[in-house]
Write an enzyme that holds these catalytic residues in place. Structure first.
Site, mmCIF file in Angstrom:
data_model
loop_
_atom_site.group_PDB
_atom_site.id
_atom_site.type_symbol
_atom_site.label_atom_id
_atom_site.label_comp_id
_atom_site.label_asym_id
_atom_site.label_seq_id
_atom_site.Cartn_x
_atom_site.Cartn_y
_atom_site.Cartn_z
ATOM 1 N N LYS A 120 18.952 -20.545 110.425
ATOM 2 C CA LYS A 120 19.148 -18.720 110.540
ATOM 3 C C LYS A 120 18.678 -17.800 111.821
ATOM 4 O O LYS A 120 19.452 -17.436 112.368
ATOM 5 C CB LYS A 120 18.695 -18.176 109.147
ATOM 6 C CG LYS A 120 19.338 -18.130 107.104
ATOM 7 C CD LYS A 120 18.954 -17.407 106.897
ATOM 8 C CE LYS A 120 19.692 -17.567 105.535
ATOM 9 N NZ LYS A 120 19.340 -16.288 104.661
ATOM 10 N N LYS A 175 27.544 -26.239 102.526
ATOM 11 C CA LYS A 175 27.306 -25.505 100.881
ATOM 12 C C LYS A 175 28.035 -24.157 101.166
ATOM 13 O O LYS A 175 28.085 -23.582 102.046
ATOM 14 C CB LYS A 175 25.606 -25.306 101.700
ATOM 15 C CG LYS A 175 25.224 -24.243 100.661
ATOM 16 C CD LYS A 175 23.820 -24.162 100.599
ATOM 17 C CE LYS A 175 23.077 -23.070 101.525
ATOM 18 N NZ LYS A 175 22.256 -21.947 100.855
ATOM 19 N N LYS A 229 27.425 -17.480 101.552
ATOM 20 C CA LYS A 229 27.698 -15.901 102.021
ATOM 21 C C LYS A 229 28.265 -15.998 103.895
ATOM 22 O O LYS A 229 28.536 -15.155 104.118
ATOM 23 C CB LYS A 229 26.825 -15.048 101.587
ATOM 24 C CG LYS A 229 26.252 -15.242 100.194
ATOM 25 C CD LYS A 229 25.267 -13.793 99.923
ATOM 26 C CE LYS A 229 24.031 -15.023 99.513
ATOM 27 N NZ LYS A 229 22.749 -14.088 98.381
#
Ligand code: TYM
Length: 337
Positions: free
Chosen positions: A117, A200, A203
């Protein structure tokens, strides 16, 4: 200290939970609750402001409420489980501070989710909160002396950190925390993106068509499943390495029907991918449609939702406050009456 208690949390970072959340974690939450184990579940709103893109107050409020309502609609019973919103229980951040002080900088920097991230956000925009986020997660769990934590595979490393911190605190100060076990079900540990079946389902996935939301329109759910990327083999097999798309569809069908996904292969002997996709689409719509309807009903009664949130917060604090106090005493903070 040996009684059984399960804790888990989910972030309110979208207007609906997705299929990966549901089959990878939430369905297990309900199963564990109904098996008679003491369960504590949280909408972890403090976790969801670590990146700037999520810092929209109106959106956060809406998503917290829709998340809370969805959990009830899915079967988390606010009478049987302690169901609360993290920011209503200040003990989480109070314990997190202490745990931050026993976490190594390098140790936190090795968390793969942080690395992923922070790469996306860019160095200037990576917040300190994103860095310390797994320590807050450890506080969530340790504060309830949870013995087990049902999560998907992506949270395994954070659970390892939680275990290390519990052990470190117990040896450095005083035995206060239980070292929790991750409860990760192999068959549902990781659902992949429908359009990019090596990544995966999440979102933040690149492809829009790659994910299914619980609250999506049934027609859209069907369409996305029927457009899922498969392969050119033309034979339904359970083979994660070579047929990741087909294997993901079998895993979804297994999760809905409660059957072992490998055992479903025989049903598609001599049939094409179209038959499998049709069955998956019908099964998922059948599971999600009633949840969506119930969620809307719950959102139509905000006073009742607020009453349930207050009930959950009170019950959570009843458990957390004495455990925080024990931790503060162990550290040497001077208590007052
Ligand atoms: P979050 O909000 O990203 O996801 C909630 C749960 O869904 C699981 N999950 C998946 N499982 C299978 N396949 C997928 N594609 C998939 N995507 C998500 C996650 O593993 C998770 O169980 N840090 C946590 C929230 C948290 C927490 C906690 C969890 C905060 N404190 C304490 C447990 C205990 C998170 O970001 O999950």
């Amino acid at each position: 200290m040996s009684f059984q208690r399960v804790f888990s949390g989910i972030q309110p970072t979208a207007d609906s939970f997705h299929l990966g959340n549901y089959f990878g974690a939430l369905k297990h939450w309900v199963r564990i609750q109904n098996s008679g184990v003491e369960t504590v579940y949280a909408v972890v709103d403090l976790h969801s402001i670590t990146v700037e893109a999520q810092q929209d107050p109106k959106q956060l409020r809406r998503r917290t409420l829709v998340s809370y309502a969805q959990l009830i609609a899915m079967g988390v019973d606010p009478q049987k489980s302690v169901l609360f919103v993290q920011s209503h229980v200040p003990e989480h951040t109070q314990l997190a501070w202490v745990l931050q002080c026993i976490t190594g900088f390098g140790e936190a920097g090795r968390m793969t989710q942080f690395k992923d991230k922070s790469g996306k956000e860019g160095t200037d925009h990576t917040s300190v909160g994103l860095f310390t986020y797994p320590v807050l997660m450890a506080a969530d769990i340790l504060l309830y002396r949870a013995t087990g934590v049902p999560v998907g595979e992506d949270q395994r490393q954070h659970l390892e950190l939680t275990r290390d911190l519990a052990q470190r605190f117990n040896t450095r100060f005083k035995k206060t925390f239980i070292v929790p076990e991750p409860l990760i079900q192999k068959a549902t540990a990781k659902f992949v993106d429908l359009q990019n079946p090596t990544g995966k389902m999440s979102k933040s996935a690149q492809t829009d068509g790659g994910m299914i939301n619980v609250l999506d329109d049934p027609k859209q759910i069907s369409k996305r499943i029927k457009s899922a990327v498969t392969d050119n083999e033309g034979v339904v097999r359970f083979d994660r390495a070579n047929q990741p798309g087909v294997t993901n569809l079998l895993s979804i069908l297994g999760a809905v029907t409660g059957r072992d996904p490998e055992s479903l292969v025989a049903d598609y002997d001599g049939k094409g991918y179209g038959a499998l996709k049709g069955d998956v689409a019908d099964a998922v719509v059948g599971e999600f449609e009633p949840i969506a309807t119930r969620t809307r009903e719950l959102l139509d009664d905000p006073a009742e939702l607020e009453r349930l949130m207050a009930l959950g917060a009170g019950r959570a604090r009843d458990i957390a406050a004495p455990i925080l106090k024990a931790a503060y005493d162990a550290v040497g903070f001077v208590g007052i009456q």
